[in-house]
Design a protein around this motif. Structure first.
Motif, PDB file in Angstrom:
ATOM      1  N   GLU A 152     -20.275 -10.790  -3.957  1.00 48.65           N
ATOM      2  CA  GLU A 152     -21.581 -11.374  -3.664  1.00 48.65           C
ATOM      3  C   GLU A 152     -22.684 -10.323  -3.562  1.00 48.65           C
ATOM      4  OE1 GLU A 152     -20.889 -13.710  -0.170  1.00 48.65           O
ATOM      5  OE2 GLU A 152     -19.770 -15.227  -1.273  1.00 48.65           O
ATOM      6  N   ASN A 153     -22.317  -9.053  -3.518  1.00 49.11           N
ATOM      7  CA  ASN A 153     -23.287  -7.971  -3.399  1.00 49.11           C
ATOM      8  C   ASN A 153     -24.251  -7.926  -4.584  1.00 49.11           C
ATOM      9  OD1 ASN A 153     -24.381  -5.702  -2.033  1.00 49.11           O
ATOM     10  ND2 ASN A 153     -23.306  -4.366  -3.456  1.00 49.11           N
ATOM     11  N   SER A 191     -29.748 -24.004   0.261  1.00 57.47           N
ATOM     12  CA  SER A 191     -29.466 -24.129  -1.173  1.00 57.47           C
ATOM     13  C   SER A 191     -28.013 -24.543  -1.432  1.00 57.47           C
ATOM     14  CB  SER A 191     -29.759 -22.815  -1.885  1.00 57.47           C
ATOM     15  OG  SER A 191     -28.759 -21.854  -1.598  1.00 57.47           O
ATOM     16  N   PRO A 192     -27.794 -25.331  -2.486  1.00 55.67           N
ATOM     17  CA  PRO A 192     -26.423 -25.698  -2.865  1.00 55.67           C
ATOM     18  C   PRO A 192     -25.563 -24.473  -3.202  1.00 55.67           C
ATOM     19  CG  PRO A 192     -28.023 -27.029  -4.075  1.00 55.67           C
ATOM     20  CD  PRO A 192     -28.793 -25.978  -3.330  1.00 55.67           C
ATOM     21  N   GLU A 193     -26.189 -23.443  -3.780  1.00 55.89           N
ATOM     22  CA  GLU A 193     -25.445 -22.231  -4.139  1.00 55.89           C
ATOM     23  C   GLU A 193     -24.905 -21.529  -2.894  1.00 55.89           C
ATOM     24  OE1 GLU A 193     -28.437 -23.259  -7.197  1.00 55.89           O
ATOM     25  OE2 GLU A 193     -28.647 -22.813  -5.074  1.00 55.89           O
ATOM     26  N   GLN A 194     -25.724 -21.443  -1.852  1.00 54.28           N
ATOM     27  CA  GLN A 194     -25.266 -20.816  -0.610  1.00 54.28           C
ATOM     28  C   GLN A 194     -24.175 -21.658   0.042  1.00 54.28           C
ATOM     29  OE1 GLN A 194     -25.609 -17.889   0.543  1.00 54.28           O
ATOM     30  NE2 GLN A 194     -24.546 -18.227   2.473  1.00 54.28           N
ATOM     31  N   HIS A 195     -24.315 -22.958  -0.033  1.00 47.75           N
ATOM     32  CA  HIS A 195     -23.289 -23.836   0.542  1.00 47.75           C
ATOM     33  C   HIS A 195     -21.943 -23.608  -0.157  1.00 47.75           C
ATOM     34  CE1 HIS A 195     -21.538 -27.169   2.650  1.00 47.75           C
ATOM     35  NE2 HIS A 195     -21.173 -27.709   1.506  1.00 47.75           N
ATOM     36  N   GLU A 196     -21.957 -23.459  -1.470  1.00 45.90           N
ATOM     37  CA  GLU A 196     -20.720 -23.183  -2.213  1.00 45.90           C
ATOM     38  C   GLU A 196     -20.114 -21.847  -1.797  1.00 45.90           C
ATOM     39  OE1 GLU A 196     -18.886 -25.123  -4.263  1.00 45.90           O
ATOM     40  OE2 GLU A 196     -20.285 -26.687  -3.633  1.00 45.90           O
ATOM     41  N   TYR A 236     -20.533 -20.395   1.100  1.00 46.36           N
ATOM     42  CA  TYR A 236     -20.024 -20.590   2.464  1.00 46.36           C
ATOM     43  C   TYR A 236     -18.658 -21.279   2.441  1.00 46.36           C
ATOM     44  CZ  TYR A 236     -19.286 -22.447   7.092  1.00 46.36           C
ATOM     45  OH  TYR A 236     -18.724 -22.768   8.291  1.00 46.36           O
ATOM     46  N   LEU A 237     -18.489 -22.285   1.612  1.00 49.07           N
ATOM     47  CA  LEU A 237     -17.212 -22.994   1.563  1.00 49.07           C
ATOM     48  C   LEU A 237     -16.067 -22.060   1.179  1.00 49.07           C
ATOM     49  CD1 LEU A 237     -18.243 -26.402  -0.068  1.00 49.07           C
ATOM     50  CD2 LEU A 237     -17.748 -25.926   2.355  1.00 49.07           C
ATOM     51  N   LYS A 238     -16.327 -21.102   0.283  1.00 48.13           N
ATOM     52  CA  LYS A 238     -15.302 -20.114  -0.072  1.00 48.13           C
ATOM     53  C   LYS A 238     -14.967 -19.231   1.125  1.00 48.13           C
ATOM     54  CE  LYS A 238     -16.613 -19.839  -4.927  1.00 48.13           C
ATOM     55  NZ  LYS A 238     -17.247 -18.990  -5.951  1.00 48.13           N
ATOM     56  N   TRP A 239     -16.011 -18.787   1.830  1.00 50.65           N
ATOM     57  CA  TRP A 239     -15.813 -17.960   3.028  1.00 50.65           C
ATOM     58  C   TRP A 239     -15.014 -18.714   4.079  1.00 50.65           C
ATOM     59  CZ3 TRP A 239     -19.603 -14.374   5.733  1.00 50.65           C
ATOM     60  CH2 TRP A 239     -20.181 -13.466   4.832  1.00 50.65           C
ATOM     61  N   ARG A 240     -15.400 -19.970   4.284  1.00 49.80           N
ATOM     62  CA  ARG A 240     -14.855 -20.755   5.403  1.00 49.80           C
ATOM     63  C   ARG A 240     -13.344 -20.880   5.331  1.00 49.80           C
ATOM     64  NH1 ARG A 240     -12.793 -21.992   9.034  1.00 49.80           N
ATOM     65  NH2 ARG A 240     -13.218 -23.595  10.594  1.00 49.80           N
ATOM     66  N   THR A 241     -12.779 -20.930   4.129  1.00 58.20           N
ATOM     67  CA  THR A 241     -11.323 -21.051   3.996  1.00 58.20           C
ATOM     68  C   THR A 241     -10.602 -19.824   4.547  1.00 58.20           C
ATOM     69  OG1 THR A 241     -11.256 -20.105   1.760  1.00 58.20           O
ATOM     70  CG2 THR A 241     -11.540 -22.499   1.931  1.00 58.20           C
ATOM     71  N   LEU A 242     -11.329 -18.698   4.677  1.00 58.44           N
ATOM     72  CA  LEU A 242     -10.734 -17.450   5.156  1.00 58.44           C
ATOM     73  C   LEU A 242     -10.971 -17.207   6.643  1.00 58.44           C
ATOM     74  CD1 LEU A 242     -11.853 -15.252   2.135  1.00 58.44           C
ATOM     75  CD2 LEU A 242      -9.657 -16.424   2.460  1.00 58.44           C
ATOM     76  N   LEU A 243     -11.735 -18.095   7.277  1.00 57.47           N
ATOM     77  CA  LEU A 243     -12.093 -17.915   8.688  1.00 57.47           C
ATOM     78  C   LEU A 243     -11.201 -18.733   9.608  1.00 57.47           C
ATOM     79  CD1 LEU A 243     -15.990 -18.086   8.453  1.00 57.47           C
ATOM     80  CD2 LEU A 243     -14.511 -16.070   8.346  1.00 57.47           C
ATOM     81  N   ALA A 244     -10.973 -18.203  10.802  1.00 60.59           N
ATOM     82  CA  ALA A 244     -10.151 -18.891  11.795  1.00 60.59           C
ATOM     83  C   ALA A 244     -10.860 -20.105  12.381  1.00 60.59           C
ATOM     84  CB  ALA A 244      -9.758 -17.924  12.907  1.00 60.59           C
ATOM     85  N   SER A 245     -12.208 -20.072  12.418  1.00 62.89           N
ATOM     86  CA  SER A 245     -13.016 -21.180  12.940  1.00 62.89           C
ATOM     87  C   SER A 245     -14.424 -21.038  12.380  1.00 62.89           C
ATOM     88  CB  SER A 245     -13.032 -21.162  14.471  1.00 62.89           C
ATOM     89  OG  SER A 245     -13.611 -19.958  14.932  1.00 62.89           O
ATOM     90  N   ASP A 246     -15.274 -22.016  12.663  1.00 61.47           N
ATOM     91  CA  ASP A 246     -16.659 -21.932  12.204  1.00 61.47           C
ATOM     92  C   ASP A 246     -17.340 -20.719  12.831  1.00 61.47           C
ATOM     93  OD1 ASP A 246     -16.517 -24.243  10.676  1.00 61.47           O
ATOM     94  OD2 ASP A 246     -17.260 -25.534  12.291  1.00 61.47           O
ATOM     95  N   PRO A 247     -18.182 -20.033  12.063  1.00 64.19           N
ATOM     96  CA  PRO A 247     -18.921 -18.900  12.629  1.00 64.19           C
ATOM     97  C   PRO A 247     -19.975 -19.378  13.620  1.00 64.19           C
ATOM     98  CG  PRO A 247     -19.325 -19.095  10.249  1.00 64.19           C
ATOM     99  CD  PRO A 247     -18.465 -20.228  10.652  1.00 64.19           C
ATOM    100  N   GLU A 248     -20.376 -18.480  14.482  1.00 64.69           N
ATOM    101  CA  GLU A 248     -21.499 -18.728  15.394  1.00 64.69           C
ATOM    102  C   GLU A 248     -22.715 -18.067  14.758  1.00 64.69           C
ATOM    103  OE1 GLU A 248     -22.988 -16.584  19.350  1.00 64.69           O
ATOM    104  OE2 GLU A 248     -20.986 -17.480  19.536  1.00 64.69           O
ATOM    105  N   TRP A 249     -23.776 -18.843  14.505  1.00 60.31           N
ATOM    106  CA  TRP A 249     -24.987 -18.341  13.854  1.00 60.31           C
ATOM    107  C   TRP A 249     -26.094 -18.184  14.885  1.00 60.31           C
ATOM    108  CZ3 TRP A 249     -24.118 -16.981   8.968  1.00 60.31           C
ATOM    109  CH2 TRP A 249     -23.092 -17.617   8.272  1.00 60.31           C
TER     110      TRP A 249
END
Length: 101
Positions: free
Chosen positions: A25-26, A66-71, A73-86
């Motif tokens: 993503e860089n 944006s839909p692109e950011q949501h996509e 995020y969905l990839k990231w989320r599968t690797l996380l133990a829980s939802d992030p705190e923003w």
């Protein structure tokens, strides 16, 4: 500047996969995006803080919605133990020799 500080925990064994995804993503071109910094905690190697900077609140919000950011995020989320705190907010002070480049 405007941005977010996110606190998250990566699932055990998923750290390299997350780093690979972040590195890919860089090269993205995102309007108003300035930089991301990711901190790995000394006491727990699966615990992280992400600090993301945007030129202003408007470009941050446009990216967040944006839909692109949501996509992404969905990839990231599968690797996380829980939802992030923003924690979103305005940068009101920056110090140091590199702070104003």
């Amino acid at each position: 500047m405007y941005g977010t500080i996110a606190h998250f925990r990566i699932k055990p064994g998923k750290r390299e996969e997350m780093f690979s995804l972040m590195t890919q993503e860089n090269n993205l071109i995102v309007d108003g995006w300035v930089a991301d910094y990711v901190y790995q905690m000394d006491q727990d190697s699966d615990e992280f803080f992400l600090v993301a900077f945007f030129e202003n609140k408007e470009t941050y919000g446009a990216n967040a919605d944006s839909p692109e950011q949501h996509e992404r995020y969905l990839k990231w989320r599968t690797l996380l133990a829980s939802d992030p705190e923003w924690n979103d907010g305005t940068v009101v002070l920056a110090n140091g020799p590199q702070a104003h480049r």
